[in-house]
Design a protein around this motif. Structure first.
Motif, PDB file in Angstrom:
ATOM      1  N   LEU A 246      35.954  35.874  49.503  1.00  0.00           N
ATOM      2  CA  LEU A 246      36.452  36.545  48.304  1.00  0.00           C
ATOM      3  C   LEU A 246      37.972  36.695  48.403  1.00  0.00           C
ATOM      4  O   LEU A 246      38.683  36.639  47.403  1.00  0.00           O
ATOM      5  CB  LEU A 246      35.759  37.902  48.200  1.00  0.00           C
ATOM      6  CG  LEU A 246      35.927  38.723  46.947  1.00  0.00           C
ATOM      7  CD1 LEU A 246      34.766  39.704  46.827  1.00  0.00           C
ATOM      8  CD2 LEU A 246      37.230  39.468  46.882  1.00  0.00           C
ATOM      9  N   SER A 247      38.456  36.831  49.630  1.00  0.00           N
ATOM     10  CA  SER A 247      39.902  37.008  49.844  1.00  0.00           C
ATOM     11  C   SER A 247      40.716  35.898  49.196  1.00  0.00           C
ATOM     12  O   SER A 247      41.756  36.145  48.594  1.00  0.00           O
ATOM     13  CB  SER A 247      40.214  37.035  51.339  1.00  0.00           C
ATOM     14  OG  SER A 247      39.434  37.995  51.989  1.00  0.00           O
TER      15      SER A 247
ATOM     16  N   ASN B  81      34.440  49.931  49.138  1.00  0.00           N
ATOM     17  CA  ASN B  81      35.070  50.056  50.446  1.00  0.00           C
ATOM     18  C   ASN B  81      36.422  50.696  50.164  1.00  0.00           C
ATOM     19  O   ASN B  81      37.181  50.114  49.390  1.00  0.00           O
ATOM     20  CB  ASN B  81      35.245  48.662  51.070  1.00  0.00           C
ATOM     21  CG  ASN B  81      36.027  48.680  52.359  1.00  0.00           C
ATOM     22  OD1 ASN B  81      36.285  49.724  52.923  1.00  0.00           O
ATOM     23  ND2 ASN B  81      36.414  47.501  52.831  1.00  0.00           N
TER      24      ASN B  81
ATOM     25  N   ASP C  68      34.937  43.574  42.055  1.00  0.00           N
ATOM     26  CA  ASP C  68      34.620  43.079  43.398  1.00  0.00           C
ATOM     27  C   ASP C  68      33.258  43.668  43.768  1.00  0.00           C
ATOM     28  O   ASP C  68      33.136  44.865  43.994  1.00  0.00           O
ATOM     29  CB  ASP C  68      35.732  43.554  44.352  1.00  0.00           C
ATOM     30  CG  ASP C  68      35.483  43.162  45.810  1.00  0.00           C
ATOM     31  OD1 ASP C  68      34.336  42.817  46.162  1.00  0.00           O
ATOM     32  OD2 ASP C  68      36.443  43.230  46.597  1.00  0.00           O
TER      33      ASP C  68
ATOM     34  N   TYR D 194      29.388  43.945  47.954  1.00  0.00           N
ATOM     35  CA  TYR D 194      28.294  44.705  48.608  1.00  0.00           C
ATOM     36  C   TYR D 194      27.136  44.950  47.641  1.00  0.00           C
ATOM     37  O   TYR D 194      26.413  45.934  47.794  1.00  0.00           O
ATOM     38  CB  TYR D 194      28.834  46.055  49.096  1.00  0.00           C
ATOM     39  CG  TYR D 194      29.964  45.959  50.091  1.00  0.00           C
ATOM     40  CD1 TYR D 194      29.709  45.773  51.451  1.00  0.00           C
ATOM     41  CD2 TYR D 194      31.295  46.053  49.686  1.00  0.00           C
ATOM     42  CE1 TYR D 194      30.751  45.688  52.368  1.00  0.00           C
ATOM     43  CE2 TYR D 194      32.341  45.956  50.596  1.00  0.00           C
ATOM     44  CZ  TYR D 194      32.060  45.781  51.934  1.00  0.00           C
ATOM     45  OH  TYR D 194      33.087  45.696  52.844  1.00  0.00           O
TER      46      TYR D 194
ATOM     47  N   SER E  84      29.987  37.090  52.740  1.00  0.00           N
ATOM     48  CA  SER E  84      30.321  37.877  53.921  1.00  0.00           C
ATOM     49  C   SER E  84      29.371  39.040  54.192  1.00  0.00           C
ATOM     50  O   SER E  84      28.970  39.241  55.343  1.00  0.00           O
ATOM     51  CB  SER E  84      31.750  38.412  53.812  1.00  0.00           C
ATOM     52  OG  SER E  84      32.650  37.346  54.007  1.00  0.00           O
ATOM     53  N   LYS E  85      29.014  39.795  53.173  1.00  0.00           N
ATOM     54  CA  LYS E  85      28.295  41.051  53.450  1.00  0.00           C
ATOM     55  C   LYS E  85      26.796  40.905  53.180  1.00  0.00           C
ATOM     56  O   LYS E  85      25.998  41.008  54.097  1.00  0.00           O
ATOM     57  CB  LYS E  85      28.910  42.191  52.634  1.00  0.00           C
ATOM     58  CG  LYS E  85      30.437  42.221  52.672  1.00  0.00           C
ATOM     59  CD  LYS E  85      31.037  42.616  54.011  1.00  0.00           C
ATOM     60  CE  LYS E  85      32.547  42.427  53.977  1.00  0.00           C
ATOM     61  NZ  LYS E  85      33.273  43.113  55.006  1.00  0.00           N
TER      62      LYS E  85
ATOM     63  N   ARG F 199      33.312  32.112  55.757  1.00  0.00           N
ATOM     64  CA  ARG F 199      34.419  32.098  54.806  1.00  0.00           C
ATOM     65  C   ARG F 199      34.052  31.409  53.489  1.00  0.00           C
ATOM     66  O   ARG F 199      34.718  30.468  53.052  1.00  0.00           O
ATOM     67  CB  ARG F 199      35.693  31.467  55.411  1.00  0.00           C
ATOM     68  CG  ARG F 199      36.148  32.033  56.726  1.00  0.00           C
ATOM     69  CD  ARG F 199      36.201  33.538  56.766  1.00  0.00           C
ATOM     70  NE  ARG F 199      37.103  34.129  55.793  1.00  0.00           N
ATOM     71  CZ  ARG F 199      36.762  35.194  55.060  1.00  0.00           C
ATOM     72  NH1 ARG F 199      35.587  35.780  55.169  1.00  0.00           N
ATOM     73  NH2 ARG F 199      37.625  35.680  54.188  1.00  0.00           N
TER      74      ARG F 199
END
Ligand SMILES: Cc1ncc(COP(=O)(O)O)c(C=O)c1O
Length: 409
Positions: free
Chosen positions: A101-102, A184, A212, A215, A244-245, A253
């Motif tokens: 996501l980054s 977060n 975003d 999660y 990722s989560k 990645r």
């Protein structure tokens, strides 16, 4: 003239700033418990069916460059996920896969932000949001998740803020409003009602909404998650998510941006994100095949996520139970992700700020947490509550004893 660029000064990650001290302590043989990184793959093994898919891709020599914006397999898996979970359909070209996501955030900020443009960011924030916005010369317009509202935002306050901003000439334009749900560092799942109001506000002011939702399946304590994909139909918006989560695969990645609509701005952003993806050529191809299987094989995923979330719920609630006996911290109960954000009674502990708290906790007790000010939450600290019960017992009791000792000084 300085060698480094002016804007590179914004590149900094508060989450990792005490790693140097922690490493030195560990090298000297001191026990350090790291409760500072939100990485489920350290504590829960990435599911076997996902690993098998990665290995299969390697054995089949899928080691070439792949379609820059993501393979058809991955795009179809993402479509299937959203159809099944949220009853929404996206066109193929509405999904752009990224290196986590980054990378999607990096591309979006670079594609949208001119120097002086504004973006509405809620505090406490995930620290990357600020870094990437400022790197492009953007101006964060801060709004609040309010602790007294269990870390939800107050829609009337946002409306008031936006009404005032129309007069602010520093800002060329407000390009987006970014929310994190589940959050977060607060661990909050926003209710449907407040989300509907936020959607209404973004619509009224013509601001693109970005959500975003990395999660979105790690939700517990009876909370219900609503994806913006369901609520923001017909207005420009972006959903960010990834492996990722929920899929417990931080190191793969793989993430993605979904831009479902076909208005002028959404179309322009979609096609520019493909240009960005092409500039970096390709994703990690075997990881992308593994991601397509991870997401597309819903039966296997269900087993894994149900187990992981139940375990996270137990661990978070266990930490909260131990923290409850600590009279020097006060904490809103989390119901999503795996973070706990206690407010510190700094006065009682005779400490200047949360930075001093986090540093002393590491040096004196060997417990590494993250200072809240790294997320714009001064006087707080963030605990990642992913470790097994025994480690949480050890660490949170140490935090409690640390507070008692400092209060008695
Ligand atoms: C809210 C939020 N967004 C994005 C990320 C990063 O996601 P990725 O690993 O896909 O780059 C994190 C990681 O902690 C996060 O907490």
């Amino acid at each position: 003239m300085a060698f480094l660029s002016e804007r590179s000064r914004f590149v900094y990650n508060a989450l990792l700033e005490e790693d140097g001290i922690a490493d030195r302590m560990m090298n000297k043989g001191v026990r350090v418990v790291k409760l500072n990184r939100g990485d489920p793959a350290v504590y829960f093994k990435t599911p076997k069916y996902v690993i098998d898919a990665y290995v299969k891709a390697l054995r089949e020599s899928k080691t070439y460059y792949s379609k820059a914006q993501g393979s058809a397999e991955l795009v179809h898996a993402v479509q299937k996920r959203y159809r099944s979970m949220y009853h929404v359909d996206f066109p193929d070209d509405g999904i752009i896969a990224t290196a986590g996501l980054s990378e999607a955030l990096l591309f979006i900020n670079s594609a949208l932000i001119n120097k002086g443009d504004g973006a509405i960011i809620f505090k406490p924030y995930y620290n990357q949001y600020m870094t990437q916005l400022k790197l492009e010369g953007g101006i964060p317009i801060m709004a609040d998740y309010e602790e007294s509202r269990n870390w939800a935002m107050n829609p009337d306050v946002i409306k008031g803020k936006l009404a005032k901003l129309k007069l602010d000439r520093r800002l060329n334009r407000i390009k987006y409003m970014l929310i994190t749900n589940p959050n977060n560092p607060t661990g909050t799942v926003l209710g449907r009602g407040v989300l509907e109001e936020v959607v209404g506000i973004a619509n009224d002011y013509g601001v693109m909404l970005i959500s975003d939702e990395i999660y979105d399946e790690i939700v517990y304590n009876g909370a219900r998650f609503t994806s913006l994909a369901k609520l923001a139909k017909g207005m420009p918006h972006v959903i960010l998510n990834g492996m990722s989560k929920d899929y417990d695969s931080t190191g793969f990645r793989i993430g993605f941006a979904i831009i479902p609509e076909n208005d002028k701005n959404s179309d322009a952003l979609k096609s520019k994100l493909v240009d960005y993806a092409r500039v970096r050529l390709s994703l990690n191809t075997p990881a992308m095949y593994a991601a397509a299987e991870a997401i597309g094989n819903m039966k296997e995923h269900k087993k894994a996520i149900v187990h992981m979330t139940a375990e996270i719920e137990k661990r978070v609630n266990h930490s909260m139970k131990i923290l409850k006996s600590n009279n020097f911290v006060k904490t809103v109960v989390p119901n999503g992700a795996f973070y706990i954000l206690p407010r510190i009674d700094l006065k009682a502990l005779r400490m200047k700020d949360d930075r001093e708290f986090a540093q002393k906790l590491l040096l004196e007790e060997g417990i590494q947490v993250t200072r809240g000010s790294g997320f714009g939450a001064e006087s707080h600290f963030r605990i990642v509550s992913l470790a097994p019960k025994g480690i949480l017992d050890y660490s949170i009791n140490k935090i409690n004893n640390f507070c008692i000792r400092h209060a008695k000084r």
